[in-house]
Design a protein around this motif. Structure first.
Motif, PDB file in Angstrom:
ATOM      1  N   UNK A 155       0.838  -1.210   0.000  1.00  0.00           N
ATOM      2  CA  UNK A 155       0.000   0.000   0.000  1.00  0.00           C
ATOM      3  C   UNK A 155       0.871   1.257   0.000  1.00  0.00           C
ATOM      4  N   UNK A 156       1.921   1.249   0.836  1.00  0.00           N
ATOM      5  CA  UNK A 156       2.822   2.401   0.877  1.00  0.00           C
ATOM      6  C   UNK A 156       3.512   2.594  -0.472  1.00  0.00           C
ATOM      7  N   UNK A 157       3.950   1.492  -1.069  1.00  0.00           N
ATOM      8  CA  UNK A 157       4.589   1.567  -2.388  1.00  0.00           C
ATOM      9  C   UNK A 157       3.638   2.093  -3.445  1.00  0.00           C
ATOM     10  N   UNK A 158       2.386   1.624  -3.415  1.00  0.00           N
ATOM     11  CA  UNK A 158       1.386   2.129  -4.361  1.00  0.00           C
ATOM     12  C   UNK A 158       1.179   3.631  -4.196  1.00  0.00           C
ATOM     13  N   UNK A 159       1.064   4.075  -2.938  1.00  0.00           N
ATOM     14  CA  UNK A 159       0.816   5.489  -2.673  1.00  0.00           C
ATOM     15  C   UNK A 159       1.943   6.358  -3.234  1.00  0.00           C
ATOM     16  N   UNK A 160       3.177   5.923  -3.010  1.00  0.00           N
ATOM     17  CA  UNK A 160       4.330   6.707  -3.471  1.00  0.00           C
ATOM     18  C   UNK A 160       4.471   6.638  -4.992  1.00  0.00           C
ATOM     19  N   UNK A 161       4.385   5.431  -5.545  1.00  0.00           N
ATOM     20  CA  UNK A 161       4.715   5.247  -6.961  1.00  0.00           C
ATOM     21  C   UNK A 161       3.564   5.598  -7.908  1.00  0.00           C
TER      22      UNK A 161
END
Length: 438
Positions: A155-161
């Protein structure tokens, strides 16, 4: 809870990718369906290792259980690397051959997402294998905690990328890869730590040392190969269904993607109990307690059916609001609501017998029967039946090709009815209790 988290990783990708439009959702959906073919291969290896390990634990032979664990990891990682070597160079040809009817925009998104998903497979193989080993010891809390960590990373990776870097479907793929790397590293550490050696009956020693025991691999494959063939052929059939669905139009493909995502959450009780069935039935059979295995089998099916009823009613009621979380046109959203509600009714009556029951049979080592039944009913009803019903709807409603989507789902429900009946008849007999794995 672990099943909920595992499914939410795909839902998060779909919801976040939906911000770039229906072409992004459709591209991710097509790859997710193809990727399930390989995910099920790792699940088959994990099932084989879990059955063998569980039966050795029931037999009070911890040393052989540990040996089975090492061999499970070896063959799973090897399979993941082989998939990359074969499919990465030919990914465009593969996707064109399977989803040739998809538009150029959908295909471009699918090609980008496919690269990162392929690279994640060896790490997913490690996570799946280790999670199965912890469950075979009756310790599902570990895989729950690691699954939570994996999902938060994703989820964190999706938010950033996706939202920050604006990487689109590539961002969703990279986030999935990173989350699976984290999960694999943590699982290996937990299974090889000094704490694992003190408190667990299964642990890993000298991870860097590759040692193959072909007699143990043969035992694992005795369960894994029929399960792998069953799952792989099953998903080949699903992928073929997706290939002729690509001609239904972007509305139907997007609605189907959302319907699959939402409906998968309703299967959580059945999936969870199915996973625990392998450990429970496997340990009973390993201890020679056949009547106990049958008694637990009945209780597990009742629990699964009760859980499926509760989630089915909940999602049937809430799906009009749930689907609003996805960036769909109103036509696609209404189509997905109708499909989801029909699926919830079918889930309540037919799902547990079709998918929880075969895991009970597999726990005893009865994998050939489940493979034969699943493949016959899948090709006869889900593939051929869906094709005929969908083609009829396309012919009778040429002005609204999206209606053909109902044919795909009706064919699937007919498949559930027939396979569930076959598994129930097998469970009522005694042949499944006479299988030998160790």
């Amino acid at each position: 809870m672990e099943q909920f988290l595992a499914m939410s990783i795909g839902a998060c990708d779909t919801i976040m990718v939906s911000s770039i439009g229906e072409a992004g959702v459709s591209g991710v959906s097509l790859i997710d369906q193809l990727a399930q073919l390989f995910v099920q291969l790792f699940a088959a290896f994990a099932t084989g290792g879990a059955v063998v390990s569980s039966q050795y634990l029931g037999h009070k032979d911890d040393e052989e259980a540990r040996s089975a664990a090492r061999q499970l990891l070896n063959i799973s990682v090897l399979a993941g690397l082989l998939i990359i070597a074969v499919f990465l160079p030919f990914r465009r040809f593969v996707l064109k051959a399977i989803f040739g009817g998809a538009s150029e925009e959908i295909m471009a998104n699918a090609l980008v997402y496919f690269v990162w998903i392929l690279l994640s497979f060896p790490f997913l193989a490690v996570y799946s294998s280790c999670a199965a080993l912890f469950r075979s010891m009756g310790n599902s809390k570990v895989s729950l905690k690691v699954s939570l960590m994996m999902n938060l990373t994703n989820i964190a990776g999706n938010a950033v990328l996706i939202y920050g870097v604006k990487a689109g479907v590539a961002g969703a793929g990279i986030a999935t890869l990173l989350s699976r790397i984290v999960a694999a590293v943590v699982m290996l550490y937990l299974l090889s730590s000094s704490q694992a050696k003190k408190s667990g009956r299964i642990y890993l020693e000298n991870i860097g040392k590759k040692e193959f025991r072909f007699d143990m691999i043969k035992r694992i494959l005795k369960v894994a190969v029929p399960s792998g063939i069953e799952n792989s052929v099953f998903h080949i059939g699903k992928t073929l269904v997706y290939s002729f669905m690509s001609g239904f139009g972007i509305t139907a493909i997007a609605a189907n993607a959302i319907s699959n995502t939402v409906c998968s959450f309703s299967n959580i009780p059945g999936n969870a109990i199915g996973l625990s069935s392998v450990t429970i039935i496997g340990q009973c059979i390993g201890a020679g307690e056949k009547e106990q295995a049958k008694s637990y089998g009945k209780k597990l099916i009742l629990l699964s059916s009760g859980g499926m009823f509760l989630t089915g009613i909940l999602i049937f009621t809430l799906c009009p609001w749930i689907t609003r979380a996805f960036n769909l046109t109103e036509q696609a959203r209404l189509l997905s609501v109708n499909v989801i509600r029909i699926c919830m009714v079918a889930n309540i009556f037919f799902w547990s017998m079709s998918f929880t029951m075969p895991n009970i049979l597999r726990g005893a080592g009865d994998t050939k029967y489940t493979m034969i039944v699943s493949n016959i009913t899948m090709w006869l009803f889900r593939v051929f039946g869906s094709f005929l019903i969908s083609k009829y709807l396309l012919r009778t409603h040429p002005d609204n090709p999206s209606l053909a989507l109902y044919g795909v789902w009706v064919g699937m429900f007919i498949d559930w009815i027939f396979r569930g009946l076959c598994f129930f008849i097998r469970f009522c007999g005694k042949k499944w209790l006479e299988k030998k794995v160790i």
